[in-house]
Design a protein around this motif. Structure first.
Motif, mmCIF file in Angstrom:
data_model
loop_
_atom_site.group_PDB
_atom_site.id
_atom_site.type_symbol
_atom_site.label_atom_id
_atom_site.label_comp_id
_atom_site.label_asym_id
_atom_site.label_seq_id
_atom_site.Cartn_x
_atom_site.Cartn_y
_atom_site.Cartn_z
ATOM 1 N N HIS A 206 0.867 -1.187 0.000
ATOM 2 C CA HIS A 206 0.000 0.000 0.000
ATOM 3 C C HIS A 206 0.900 1.232 0.000
ATOM 4 C CE1 HIS A 206 -3.699 -2.285 0.954
ATOM 5 N NE2 HIS A 206 -2.900 -3.040 1.693
ATOM 6 N N SER A 207 0.718 2.090 -0.985
ATOM 7 C CA SER A 207 1.540 3.303 -1.038
ATOM 8 C C SER A 207 1.022 4.329 -0.046
ATOM 9 C CB SER A 207 1.523 3.900 -2.451
ATOM 10 O OG SER A 207 0.250 4.453 -2.748
ATOM 11 N N ASP A 208 1.946 5.177 0.438
ATOM 12 C CA ASP A 208 1.532 6.286 1.298
ATOM 13 C C ASP A 208 2.064 7.629 0.810
ATOM 14 O OD1 ASP A 208 4.237 6.214 2.085
ATOM 15 O OD2 ASP A 208 3.778 4.916 3.786
ATOM 16 N N ARG A 209 2.911 7.619 -0.241
ATOM 17 C CA ARG A 209 3.360 8.889 -0.813
ATOM 18 C C ARG A 209 3.966 8.655 -2.199
ATOM 19 N NH1 ARG A 209 6.551 7.106 3.013
ATOM 20 N NH2 ARG A 209 8.796 6.885 2.699
ATOM 21 N N LEU A 210 3.686 9.592 -3.096
ATOM 22 C CA LEU A 210 4.273 9.606 -4.432
ATOM 23 C C LEU A 210 5.014 10.923 -4.596
ATOM 24 C CD1 LEU A 210 1.814 7.535 -4.684
ATOM 25 C CD2 LEU A 210 1.844 8.079 -7.122
ATOM 26 N N THR A 211 6.269 10.850 -4.995
ATOM 27 C CA THR A 211 7.092 12.044 -5.107
ATOM 28 C C THR A 211 7.768 12.068 -6.471
ATOM 29 O OG1 THR A 211 7.558 11.943 -2.724
ATOM 30 C CG2 THR A 211 8.965 13.375 -4.079
ATOM 31 N N GLN A 212 7.574 13.160 -7.215
ATOM 32 C CA GLN A 212 8.256 13.288 -8.496
ATOM 33 C C GLN A 212 9.686 13.755 -8.257
ATOM 34 O OE1 GLN A 212 6.651 16.113 -11.347
ATOM 35 N NE2 GLN A 212 7.450 14.921 -13.056
ATOM 36 N N LEU A 213 10.636 13.016 -8.806
ATOM 37 C CA LEU A 213 12.041 13.372 -8.670
ATOM 38 C C LEU A 213 12.479 14.278 -9.804
ATOM 39 C CD1 LEU A 213 13.413 9.853 -7.655
ATOM 40 C CD2 LEU A 213 12.644 11.720 -6.167
ATOM 41 N N ARG A 214 12.146 13.900 -11.030
ATOM 42 C CA ARG A 214 12.441 14.695 -12.219
ATOM 43 C C ARG A 214 11.830 13.993 -13.420
ATOM 44 N NH1 ARG A 214 16.903 12.059 -10.579
ATOM 45 N NH2 ARG A 214 17.810 10.517 -11.998
ATOM 46 N N GLY A 215 11.342 14.756 -14.373
ATOM 47 C CA GLY A 215 10.847 14.172 -15.621
ATOM 48 C C GLY A 215 9.924 12.994 -15.385
ATOM 49 N N ASP A 216 10.346 11.828 -15.883
ATOM 50 C CA ASP A 216 9.532 10.623 -15.745
ATOM 51 C C ASP A 216 9.918 9.776 -14.540
ATOM 52 O OD1 ASP A 216 11.991 9.774 -16.591
ATOM 53 O OD2 ASP A 216 11.256 8.528 -18.239
ATOM 54 N N ARG A 217 10.760 10.295 -13.669
ATOM 55 C CA ARG A 217 11.232 9.537 -12.512
ATOM 56 C C ARG A 217 10.447 9.917 -11.249
ATOM 57 N NH1 ARG A 217 16.334 7.453 -13.062
ATOM 58 N NH2 ARG A 217 15.823 6.402 -11.109
ATOM 59 N N TRP A 218 9.938 8.888 -10.578
ATOM 60 C CA TRP A 218 9.147 9.073 -9.366
ATOM 61 C C TRP A 218 9.655 8.141 -8.270
ATOM 62 C CZ3 TRP A 218 4.594 12.126 -8.743
ATOM 63 C CH2 TRP A 218 4.231 12.837 -9.888
ATOM 64 N N SER A 219 9.381 8.502 -7.048
ATOM 65 C CA SER A 219 9.601 7.625 -5.908
ATOM 66 C C SER A 219 8.241 7.304 -5.304
ATOM 67 C CB SER A 219 10.498 8.297 -4.869
ATOM 68 O OG SER A 219 10.627 7.484 -3.714
ATOM 69 N N VAL A 220 7.938 6.012 -5.225
ATOM 70 C CA VAL A 220 6.668 5.566 -4.647
ATOM 71 C C VAL A 220 6.977 4.893 -3.311
ATOM 72 C CG1 VAL A 220 4.620 4.130 -4.947
ATOM 73 C CG2 VAL A 220 5.658 5.256 -6.933
ATOM 74 N N GLY A 221 6.594 5.544 -2.230
ATOM 75 C CA GLY A 221 6.845 5.009 -0.902
ATOM 76 C C GLY A 221 5.616 4.327 -0.349
ATOM 77 N N GLY A 222 5.832 3.298 0.455
ATOM 78 C CA GLY A 222 4.697 2.607 1.045
ATOM 79 C C GLY A 222 5.136 1.506 1.976
ATOM 80 N N GLN A 223 4.184 0.646 2.332
ATOM 81 C CA GLN A 223 4.424 -0.465 3.246
ATOM 82 C C GLN A 223 4.201 -1.788 2.524
ATOM 83 O OE1 GLN A 223 5.199 -0.409 6.711
ATOM 84 N NE2 GLN A 223 5.570 1.790 6.499
ATOM 85 N N LEU A 224 5.192 -2.681 2.614
ATOM 86 C CA LEU A 224 5.050 -4.037 2.097
ATOM 87 C C LEU A 224 4.828 -4.969 3.282
ATOM 88 C CD1 LEU A 224 5.212 -6.151 -0.202
ATOM 89 C CD2 LEU A 224 7.675 -6.293 0.278
ATOM 90 N N THR A 225 3.767 -5.778 3.205
ATOM 91 C CA THR A 225 3.468 -6.752 4.248
ATOM 92 C C THR A 225 3.765 -8.142 3.717
ATOM 93 O OG1 THR A 225 1.737 -5.323 5.160
ATOM 94 C CG2 THR A 225 1.699 -7.635 5.804
#
Length: 294
Positions: A206-225
């Motif tokens: 389940h993701s809890d935050r999406l952050t654009q780094l640049r252009g088409d690059r993103w960081s998708v943070g969340g919890q893996l169970t």
């Protein structure tokens, strides 16, 4: 890195002009150096942009990526060269530069424009297309070779909101669908030593935050169970745009690295030299296609 900072300081004192030259040792007596700094649409330095230099005969004479400050530097033969710059999520741009013997040619700042085809998906619910979505992993074996595998059964969806950073990603994976191509190994991975599928039949993200780094690059943070234990995960994500084919589709490629101990997957056998049969980390790759629900 030091060169990038030096070039950056000189650029702030006066704007570079095409053909401007200054000695920049060590430069070969029969060649010259060529540099540029790449920026995004907000005038921020753009790292990992690809710069390609081609001579009059359309032969590639240099290619590389910009550094963390957006700088690129190459040594090439004298003459007129075409310089092409590309980066994910941006339109290709190009220019020409005249390189002189034993001289430094500074193209200066190059600003890239966003690629219209990289527009973010429309708000709505996007469901994973299981036939075109894969989750693969790589683990090290006895410190020598690598074992490749995949999970064959999964479900997922992306709920796109505005702004896009408020979107949510949810994934559910059938733990028993693990497949490394060897039945005995797969049975062991399903056992209580690893995934313990009897007591924990599914993995969840389940993701809890999406952050654009640049252009088409993103960081998708969340919890893996996994095995009933949850731990933070960061997915390094490349957004691949949208297409119309059997519906409206969007896609991305993600990578991450998991530590087995974070999920109490602690089974291990040691070789005589203290080398573990199974490595402590697992590299994970995801290729996702999702279809917009009508």
């Amino acid at each position: 890195m030091v060169l990038s900072k030096l070039l950056g300081r000189s650029a702030t004192r006066r704007p570079a002009r095409e053909g401007a030259s200054n000695a920049l040792p060590p430069t070969p007596l029969d060649g010259g150096t060529l540099s540029c700094q790449v920026h995004d649409e907000a005038d921020r330095p753009l790292p990992e942009a690809t710069v390609t230099v081609v001579n009059r005969l359309n032969q590639q004479v240099a290619s590389g990526s910009t550094d963390g400050y957006g700088f690129f530097l190459a040594t090439v033969q004298p003459g007129t060269h075409k310089v092409s710059i590309t980066a994910g999520g941006y339109q290709r741009t190009g220019t020409r530069a005249e390189v002189r013997t034993n001289r430094h040619t500074a193209i200066g700042s190059v600003r890239l424009k966003r690629d219209p085809e990289s527009a973010l998906p429309d708000p709505g619910v996007w469901t994973f297309d299981q036939d075109h979505t894969e989750i693969r992993f790589v683990a090290q074996h006895i410190g020598m070779s690598k074992i490749h595998g995949a999970f064959r059964e999964l479900e997922g969806r992306v709920t796109v909101r505005e702004p896009f950073e408020r979107s949510k990603v949810e994934v559910s994976i059938d733990a028993a669908s693990i497949d490394t191509g060897v039945r005995m190994r797969d049975d062991h991975l399903r056992s209580a030593d690893f995934l313990d599928v009897t007591n924990h039949p599914r993995l969840y993200f389940h993701s809890d935050r999406l952050t654009q780094l640049r252009g088409d690059r993103w960081s998708v943070g969340g919890q893996l169970t996994l095995r009933g234990r949850s731990s933070p995960v960061q997915l390094d994500t490349t957004y691949l745009g949208t297409r119309s084919w059997n519906g409206t589709r969007t896609a991305c490629h993600c990578t991450t690295e998991l530590r087995r101990e974070d999920y109490s997957v602690n089974w291990q056998q040691l070789l005589s030299k203290g080398i573990g049969v199974v490595g402590p980390t697992v590299r994970v790759e995801l290729d996702v296609q999702a279809v917009l629900e009508e």
